[in-house]
Design an enzyme around this catalytic site. Sequence first.
Site, short mmCIF file in Angstrom:
data_model
loop_
_atom_site.label_atom_id
_atom_site.label_comp_id
_atom_site.label_asym_id
_atom_site.label_seq_id
_atom_site.Cartn_x
_atom_site.Cartn_y
_atom_site.Cartn_z
N ASP A 45 0.86 -1.19 0.00
CA ASP A 45 0.00 0.00 0.00
C ASP A 45 0.89 1.24 0.00
OD1 ASP A 45 -2.32 -1.52 0.06
OD2 ASP A 45 -2.41 -1.54 2.26
N ASP A 85 -7.11 -1.25 -4.59
CA ASP A 85 -8.18 -0.88 -3.66
C ASP A 85 -9.02 0.26 -4.23
OD1 ASP A 85 -7.19 -2.76 -1.87
OD2 ASP A 85 -5.90 -1.31 -0.86
#
Length: 260
Positions: free
Chosen positions: A141, A173
């Site tokens: 991330d 995401d």
Amino acid sequence: MIQKSPFKFFLLTLILIALDQGVKLAVHHYMAPGFAGQVKLVGDWLKLHYVLNPGMAFGMQLGHEYGKLLLSVFRLFAMIGIGYYLVNLAHRGAPNGLLWAMAMILAGAVGNVIDSTFYGVFLNNAPYGSPTPWFHGQVIDMIFVDVWEGFIPDWVPAWGGQYYSTPIFNVADSCIFVGVCLILFFQRRFFGDQHVEDHMLPVSGPDPVEASVLPAEEFIEDDQKLQEPESAQNEDEVPTDDIQQETPESVLPDEEKRAE
């Protein structure tokens, strides 16, 4: 509805997967993890921040030794199901907006499946003590929208008393989030036409295949009967005994004519 080819929608999926993986690999090779390698993009609220996510979205995890393995397998089956559903929607002629949204969701699912399946082996980022590096890779991330950070109150279940900030996420995401939001915001447009068409169909009725057809000969005979005069149709119904026949004068004998 007209059937559509799912090719162009899968093409968008492939493009988004390539973008997601390219960004993740670039962050892994050229950024330092944590605050040391943080890069500000827009002021103090949009940053690049390299972190590893061992669980689901927003860092949530399954509290079990094989929780990560179960999560990876679930993601794999979800990816297959979403792909099949996209093809089915395209063949049914679903609106393009719905198909684009499903393509984005599929791209996000595949992107995170790649991380979970292979990163533990090729990037050696599986958590310490994992039974196997396969299917135990940590998701990379990096997108950090820093709008809040601090300690969560103790009364909050599971996370109470811990320090948290706004969740850090990745391109995959984002694809899932945007795709789901599009479906929620435009669900009437995406599913309304199909709903109306289903209600326009008759609930019950004769099957056109089983409907009987009047033979041509019977149809012609019935038509001729309707065209005949009523008097002609009733001639055969009058009894012959009630008819009084009159003899014309021209056929009377001569003697009878003279007597008259």
